[in-house]
Motif scaffolding. Structure first.
Motif, mmCIF file in Angstrom:
data_model
loop_
_atom_site.group_PDB
_atom_site.id
_atom_site.type_symbol
_atom_site.label_atom_id
_atom_site.label_comp_id
_atom_site.label_asym_id
_atom_site.label_seq_id
_atom_site.Cartn_x
_atom_site.Cartn_y
_atom_site.Cartn_z
ATOM 1 N N ASP A 366 -8.655 -5.239 3.365
ATOM 2 C CA ASP A 366 -7.280 -5.365 3.814
ATOM 3 C C ASP A 366 -6.272 -6.110 2.554
ATOM 4 O O ASP A 366 -6.571 -7.245 2.131
ATOM 5 N N LEU A 367 -5.649 -5.208 1.956
ATOM 6 C CA LEU A 367 -4.981 -5.402 0.765
ATOM 7 C C LEU A 367 -3.567 -5.091 0.999
ATOM 8 O O LEU A 367 -3.164 -4.412 1.402
ATOM 9 N N VAL A 368 -2.990 -5.815 -0.067
ATOM 10 C CA VAL A 368 -1.470 -5.757 -0.358
ATOM 11 C C VAL A 368 -1.184 -5.239 -1.916
ATOM 12 O O VAL A 368 -1.673 -5.917 -2.749
ATOM 13 N N VAL A 369 -0.251 -4.398 -1.896
ATOM 14 C CA VAL A 369 0.207 -4.073 -3.066
ATOM 15 C C VAL A 369 1.783 -4.500 -3.302
ATOM 16 O O VAL A 369 2.755 -3.855 -2.496
ATOM 17 N N HIS A 395 2.718 -1.444 -0.355
ATOM 18 C CA HIS A 395 1.774 -0.905 0.465
ATOM 19 C C HIS A 395 0.994 -1.993 1.068
ATOM 20 O O HIS A 395 0.545 -3.080 0.391
ATOM 21 N N VAL A 396 0.568 -1.747 2.311
ATOM 22 C CA VAL A 396 -0.417 -2.845 3.120
ATOM 23 C C VAL A 396 -1.370 -1.845 3.748
ATOM 24 O O VAL A 396 -1.165 -0.892 4.261
ATOM 25 N N PHE A 397 -2.709 -2.344 3.424
ATOM 26 C CA PHE A 397 -4.058 -1.626 4.097
ATOM 27 C C PHE A 397 -4.627 -2.411 4.930
ATOM 28 O O PHE A 397 -4.733 -3.771 4.572
ATOM 29 N N GLY A 400 -8.576 -0.275 4.754
ATOM 30 C CA GLY A 400 -8.389 0.811 3.793
ATOM 31 C C GLY A 400 -7.331 1.796 4.327
ATOM 32 O O GLY A 400 -7.089 3.004 3.630
ATOM 33 N N GLU A 401 -6.736 1.687 5.629
ATOM 34 C CA GLU A 401 -5.757 2.536 6.013
ATOM 35 C C GLU A 401 -4.452 2.019 5.862
ATOM 36 O O GLU A 401 -4.390 0.809 6.098
ATOM 37 N N TYR A 402 -3.215 2.760 5.650
ATOM 38 C CA TYR A 402 -2.038 2.307 5.420
ATOM 39 C C TYR A 402 -1.545 1.747 6.873
ATOM 40 O O TYR A 402 -1.465 2.401 7.923
ATOM 41 N N VAL A 403 -0.916 0.780 6.600
ATOM 42 C CA VAL A 403 -0.258 -0.041 7.598
ATOM 43 C C VAL A 403 1.557 -0.056 7.137
ATOM 44 O O VAL A 403 2.344 0.217 8.015
ATOM 45 N N ASP A 406 4.921 2.590 1.201
ATOM 46 C CA ASP A 406 6.115 2.739 0.289
ATOM 47 C C ASP A 406 7.448 1.933 1.057
ATOM 48 O O ASP A 406 8.417 2.535 1.168
ATOM 49 N N GLY A 407 6.940 0.740 1.310
ATOM 50 C CA GLY A 407 7.738 -0.275 1.933
ATOM 51 C C GLY A 407 8.261 -0.097 3.367
ATOM 52 O O GLY A 407 9.147 -0.694 3.949
ATOM 53 N N ALA A 408 7.578 0.697 4.373
ATOM 54 C CA ALA A 408 8.056 1.148 5.450
ATOM 55 C C ALA A 408 6.866 1.211 6.473
ATOM 56 O O ALA A 408 5.610 1.309 6.093
ATOM 57 N N LEU A 409 6.855 0.593 7.590
ATOM 58 C CA LEU A 409 5.830 0.562 8.676
ATOM 59 C C LEU A 409 5.535 1.844 8.946
ATOM 60 O O LEU A 409 6.194 2.871 9.130
ATOM 61 N N VAL A 410 3.942 2.107 8.821
ATOM 62 C CA VAL A 410 3.572 3.499 9.258
ATOM 63 C C VAL A 410 3.619 3.763 10.740
ATOM 64 O O VAL A 410 4.063 4.885 11.237
ATOM 65 N N GLY A 411 3.630 2.947 11.950
ATOM 66 C CA GLY A 411 3.463 2.757 13.099
ATOM 67 C C GLY A 411 4.862 2.929 13.977
ATOM 68 O O GLY A 411 4.702 3.026 15.366
#
Length: 431
Positions: A366-369, A395-397, A400-403, A406-411
């Motif tokens: 659970d990581l933040v770039v 990016h927020v993981f 290990g999965e993108y949430v 590139d600064g936008a929500l995935v879901g």
């Protein structure tokens, strides 16, 4: 499954992720099949942990902005009584979306309004959480002490004790998965629930093996109310009924004396520090440095956006640092790394989690770039985050999965979520 390696980070070094866990930190030699993500000059932290929120309050931002807590609640309870599960889902989606964009990977929501006993409201919160993708600790909140019995909330928003207990068991059975959705038991506060409910909830929660949460020592009004009704300070009242314990964390915790600080540390009872909300309501400054020094688990909370209209955790790190220094009148009292620790490892401790909250091999990825371009000139990268300008995560993981990518929500699309929220909110505005 291929290993993912985050390369080019300014801090804390390269990070490799595999099967949802962190497998290497520092200098990571390349391996065949690696998927590399370039993060040149960026800053990486563990995902932020929000230990206290009221998602539904996105429906009432900007109300009662000149009130202390009791007046604020009295103004808003009748408005909140009109919320539907669909309203709460729309509010929760915005709350979680904004949290994700600002680097939060785990959030605890304390929902204690269940008009008509319709606990499908908790399914609505869970649905929003699954859409956004961050881990969510849903507190099945409750109130059973209405105005007719000497409590603060109107009778229209309280429930029967037996109904609360049955619902808590049912909500846990259908929603708690131990992976993305966690259910906790959470009577609202000492001035809106009976001691019978507190005692029965503790018995139920411990039988289910889930954590417990409530508000405590937020205002001097609460302290005076507790002394008048029970002849005991709020913490003593809870301690006497088994609520000061390692499976409990409390919200706010402003007005503790020296002995109470020690008691919280001895028992491992967590405190969700909500600095902006406390300032907005004029409630006081929590003894965060004293609590941390004593060894109590202390995390950060946004609280509801009806008392903290921003609704994200990054401002809480800065506010926590500023208030700790103001309280002690000492610029060395609290450092940027201390504030980041509250938002990560401290928050994980409050929620009873040892699998998140740090960039450490073996923990969940659970990581933040964080974008680093505009703070490349700042000497200390952690100070750049805590003291620097607001930022959206690059990016927020979660596992290990993108949430956020590139600064936008995935879901979901945050603008669409806000538009739906605004449509629903306006029906609540006064004519």
């Amino acid at each position: 499954m291929a290993r993912t390696v985050l390369r080019g980070l300014r801090y804390p070094g390269e990070v490799a992720v595999e099967d949802g866990r962190i497998v290497a930190v520092g200098s990571v030699p390349a391996e065949p099949g690696d998927v590399e993500i370039r993060c040149d000059g960026d800053i990486l932290t563990a995902g932020l942990v929000n230990t206290h929120h009221h998602f539904y309050q996105w429906m009432t931002r900007g109300w009662a902005f000149d009130c202390s807590l009791f007046g604020w609640l009295s103004t808003l309870y009748p408005v909140w009584a009109r919320l539907t599960p669909e309203d709460v889902q729309a509010a929760a989606a915005v709350a979680l979306g904004e949290l994700a964009l600002s680097g939060c990977t785990t959030a605890a929501d304390h929902h204690y309004l269940v008009p008509g006993g319709d606990d499908s409201v908790f399914d609505a919160i869970a649905a929003a959480a699954r859409t956004i993708g961050i881990r969510t600790h849903i507190a099945r909140g409750s109130m059973d002490l209405g105005q007719s019995r000497g409590g603060l909330p109107p009778d229209s928003v309280v429930e029967d004790l037996d109904d609360i207990l049955a619902s808590t068991s049912a909500v846990h059975a259908r929603l708690h998965d131990g992976e993305k959705i966690f259910v906790t038991a959470a009577p609202c506060s000492p001035f809106s629930v009976t001691t019978e409910l507190m005692t029965a909830t503790a018995e139920l929660a411990r039988g289910l093996g889930i954590r417990m949460h409530t508000h405590l020592a937020e205002t001097l009004d609460e302290e005076r109310d507790s002394l008048a009704r029970f002849g005991r300070r709020p913490l003593q009242l809870l301690d006497d009924i088994g609520w000061i314990a390692p499976d409990v964390w409390v919200a706010h915790g402003i007005h503790f004396d020296d002995a109470e600080v020690i008691r919280l540390a001895e028992t491992g009872t967590g405190i969700a520090h909500c600095p902006s909300s406390n300032c907005r309501l004029g409630s006081g400054i929590a003894r965060v440095k004293d609590l941390v020094t004593a060894g109590a688990p202390v995390g950060l909370g946004v609280d509801g956006v009806a008392s903290n209209e921003i609704g994200t955790l990054m401002p809480e790190m800065r506010q926590a640092l500023f208030l700790a220094r103001q309280r002690d009148m000492d610029p060395t009292a609290f450092l940027p790394v201390d504030a980041l620790s509250l938002a990560t490892t401290g928050g994980a401790r409050c929620l009873g989690r040892d699998d998140i909250g740090a960039v450490q091999v073996g923990l969940r990825a659970d990581l933040v770039v964080w974008p680093g371009e505009d703070v490349a000139d700042v000497l200390d990268p952690v100070a750049a985050l805590v003291l620097g300008p607001e930022r959206t995560a690059r990016h927020v993981f979660v596992g290990g999965e993108y949430v956020v990518r590139d600064g936008a929500l995935v879901g979901a699309d945050i603008r669409t979520l806000h538009a739906e929220l605004a449509r629903r909110v306006r029906r609540l505005w006064p004519d």
